[in-house]
Design an enzyme around this catalytic site. Structure first.
Site, PDB file in Angstrom:
ATOM      1  N   CYS A   6     -80.273  26.745  77.574  1.00  0.00           N
ATOM      2  CA  CYS A   6     -81.604  26.256  77.181  1.00  0.00           C
ATOM      3  C   CYS A   6     -82.518  26.162  78.404  1.00  0.00           C
ATOM      4  O   CYS A   6     -83.723  26.415  78.294  1.00  0.00           O
ATOM      5  CB  CYS A   6     -81.493  24.883  76.515  1.00  0.00           C
ATOM      6  SG  CYS A   6     -80.896  24.915  74.814  1.00  0.00           S
ATOM      7  N   CYS A  62     -76.637  28.773  67.836  1.00  0.00           N
ATOM      8  CA  CYS A  62     -76.595  27.307  67.922  1.00  0.00           C
ATOM      9  C   CYS A  62     -77.137  26.642  66.662  1.00  0.00           C
ATOM     10  O   CYS A  62     -77.498  25.461  66.685  1.00  0.00           O
ATOM     11  CB  CYS A  62     -77.389  26.833  69.135  1.00  0.00           C
ATOM     12  SG  CYS A  62     -76.798  27.537  70.682  1.00  0.00           S
ATOM     13  N   CYS A  89     -83.248  20.653  73.134  1.00  0.00           N
ATOM     14  CA  CYS A  89     -83.082  21.790  74.039  1.00  0.00           C
ATOM     15  C   CYS A  89     -83.520  21.451  75.461  1.00  0.00           C
ATOM     16  O   CYS A  89     -83.161  22.138  76.409  1.00  0.00           O
ATOM     17  CB  CYS A  89     -83.854  22.996  73.530  1.00  0.00           C
ATOM     18  SG  CYS A  89     -85.634  22.770  73.499  1.00  0.00           S
TER      19      CYS A  89
END
Ligand code: SF4
Length: 251
Positions: free
Chosen positions: A134, A217, A240
């Site tokens: 991320c 995800c 994130c």
């Protein structure tokens, strides 16, 4: 004589154009008594006119905020993180919303090829270290894209996570204002607004995805599960990183 500073993207700016944290108290007082549309007008007008960007994932609930932004100023820059790991449905939904709402300045952000090859040559970083992935695909590209802006607008809501429960309509985050026009909205209000304005739904919502991020995800959500249970399932992670925290003041 007014002082000047150098902005990497806009050249010399008068000091009064530089976002000042001291303005937060005034903005917060104004925003707290306004509805979502009014908060957006605050974020996109006055001294912030032309200096505010929207951050959008073009996810399950994005159409509501984007519809309001388009009504106020369709030339507002919309920053979209194209991680290279998104569902194809999200990319097509972005294109559809851009077209139907008349958004003129949607900017897709990604890390550079060199950076990707250095940090994630085989594309499997998400499986080894989701926070690092991320950081590479979302946090760093967004931080760079936000540099010329004095404020950002997000579609975050208080009901989404425990960490967001104390959210305010305006915050100070990493050197700029962050507006959250939908901060108090409930899920049923979002659904009602989308229906009233006949906004197209993200195609994956009907397929069992009430919250949509990157493909590796995100999983479908079962009956009775929290609507964000499909995000980073099995990991101690529900953000994130692009919206985490504020810079004090309890905001
Ligand atoms: S959501 Fe998953 S695939 Fe997307 S950037 Fe984060 S870790 Fe990587």
């Amino acid at each position: 004589m007014s002082a000047t500073v150098i902005d990497a993207c806009q050249g010399l700016l008068p000091r009064e154009k530089v976002p000042a944290r001291a303005g937060l108290t005034d903005l917060l007082a104004k925003a707290s008594s306004r509805d979502a549309y009014g908060v957006l007008e605050l974020a996109l007008g006055g001294e912030l006119s032309g200096r505010t960007a929207v951050v959008s994932s073009f996810g399950a609930e994005s159409a509501v905020l984007l519809h309001m932004v388009a009504a106020i100023d369709p030339t507002t820059p919309i920053l979209f993180l194209n991680t290279g790991k998104l569902f194809g449905e999200t990319l097509r939904y972005r294109d559809r919303l851009q077209q139907e709402l008349g958004l003129c300045d949607v900017r897709s952000l990604s890390p550079g090829l060199d950076t990707r090859q250095t940090l994630d040559a085989d594309g499997s970083l998400w499986a080894r270290d989701a926070d690092a992935c991320c950081g590479l695909r979302k946090v760093a590209p967004l931080a760079a894209a936000l540099k010329p802006f004095a404020a950002q607008i997000t579609g975050r809501k208080r009901f989404q996570t425990n960490a967001r429960a104390g959210m305010q309509p305006v915050e100070w985050h990493e050197g700029r204002f962050r507006f959250n026009p939908l901060w108090q909205w409930r899920e049923d209000e979002l659904v009602a607004y989308a229906a009233a304005h006949r906004l197209p739904a993200h195609p994956l919502v009907a397929d069992g995805y009430p919250s949509i991020g990157c493909q590796p995800c995100t999983r479908r959500v079962g009956k009775g599960e929290n609507y964000r249970a499909g995000r980073w399932a099995g990991l101690d992670k529900d953000e994130c990183g692009i919206h985490v925290g504020t810079d004090g003041d309890g905001i």
